[in-house]
Design an enzyme around this catalytic site. Sequence first.
Site, PDB file in Angstrom:
ATOM      1  N   TYR A  12      18.525  16.640   6.472  1.00 26.87           N
ATOM      2  CA  TYR A  12      18.529  15.503   6.356  1.00 26.87           C
ATOM      3  C   TYR A  12      17.637  15.250   5.216  1.00 26.87           C
ATOM      4  CZ  TYR A  12      20.279  11.302   5.354  1.00 26.87           C
ATOM      5  OH  TYR A  12      21.272   9.691   5.436  1.00 26.87           O
ATOM      6  N   SER A 192      12.860  10.129  -0.388  1.00 28.47           N
ATOM      7  CA  SER A 192      12.426  11.683  -0.273  1.00 28.47           C
ATOM      8  C   SER A 192      11.052  12.036   0.143  1.00 28.47           C
ATOM      9  CB  SER A 192      12.574  11.696  -1.567  1.00 28.47           C
ATOM     10  OG  SER A 192      11.294  11.505  -2.682  1.00 28.47           O
ATOM     11  N   ASN A 193      11.406  13.412   0.607  1.00 29.49           N
ATOM     12  CA  ASN A 193       9.832  14.572   0.575  1.00 29.49           C
ATOM     13  C   ASN A 193       9.210  13.518   2.704  1.00 29.49           C
ATOM     14  OD1 ASN A 193      10.159  16.139  -1.124  1.00 29.49           O
ATOM     15  ND2 ASN A 193       9.629  14.948  -2.244  1.00 29.49           N
ATOM     16  N   ARG A 194      10.058  12.843   3.385  1.00 31.93           N
ATOM     17  CA  ARG A 194       9.822  12.519   4.404  1.00 31.93           C
ATOM     18  C   ARG A 194       8.225  11.148   3.939  1.00 31.93           C
ATOM     19  NH1 ARG A 194      13.471  15.187   5.119  1.00 31.93           N
ATOM     20  NH2 ARG A 194      14.264  15.691   6.809  1.00 31.93           N
ATOM     21  N   LEU A 195       8.111  10.946   2.522  1.00 31.35           N
ATOM     22  CA  LEU A 195       7.053   9.949   2.560  1.00 31.35           C
ATOM     23  C   LEU A 195       8.509   8.352   2.597  1.00 31.35           C
ATOM     24  CD1 LEU A 195       5.167  11.544  -0.643  1.00 31.35           C
ATOM     25  CD2 LEU A 195       4.445  11.338   1.944  1.00 31.35           C
TER      26      LEU A 195
END
Length: 216
Positions: A12, A192-195
Amino acid sequence: MQIPHDPSASRYEHVGRGLRRSDLSPDPIKQFANWFTAAIEAGIRDVNAMSLATADRDARPSVRIVLLKSFDQDGFVFFTNYESTKARQLEANPYAALGFYWIELDRQVRINGKVEKTSREESQTYFHSRPVGSQLSAWASRQSEVLDGRRVLDARMAEMTERFGNKAIPLPPHWGGYRLKPDKMEFWQGRSNRLHDRFRYTRQANGSWHIDRLAP
């Protein structure tokens, strides 16, 4: 064991617009109210559903979903059977944690603090605002007790229905509310990008709140 779907294959991508310190209210209760209102306006089902984590004397944790029924500067309120597992754990260890996750908004809220019972008057006011069936079930169900079958629960419900008839149903002595008084609250916004963006409020000795940004 054959697993039909690999959990790690689930993906996701978070697309939240992000969260800045300047977006935050200095008061975490007001910040929660802002996000709670946004979740309602987004049409999220069961927006008040929250995870409640408790632990026993041996620090063995338990977690379940309960419903938030009110909140204000004094804390976050939920109701339950005072003879349930969660109640016994809170009696032994009066600290708990709450968690909200509104996936449609890419938002989480985490709340930690000490828990105390609401007043009998507050519990009674809420109890009598519930549908009659829910009032009866609070008498019929001995929460967390082992049952031989559904028929036992149905029989107790029938017994309570006959017992109270058309009379006002009194508040059970074993049922009422709890209020979690927060000392830490965290607001998480997916990115986004798990940041992800994370901000933690910590209550200070003078009652004010200190805000830290945390690494995701």
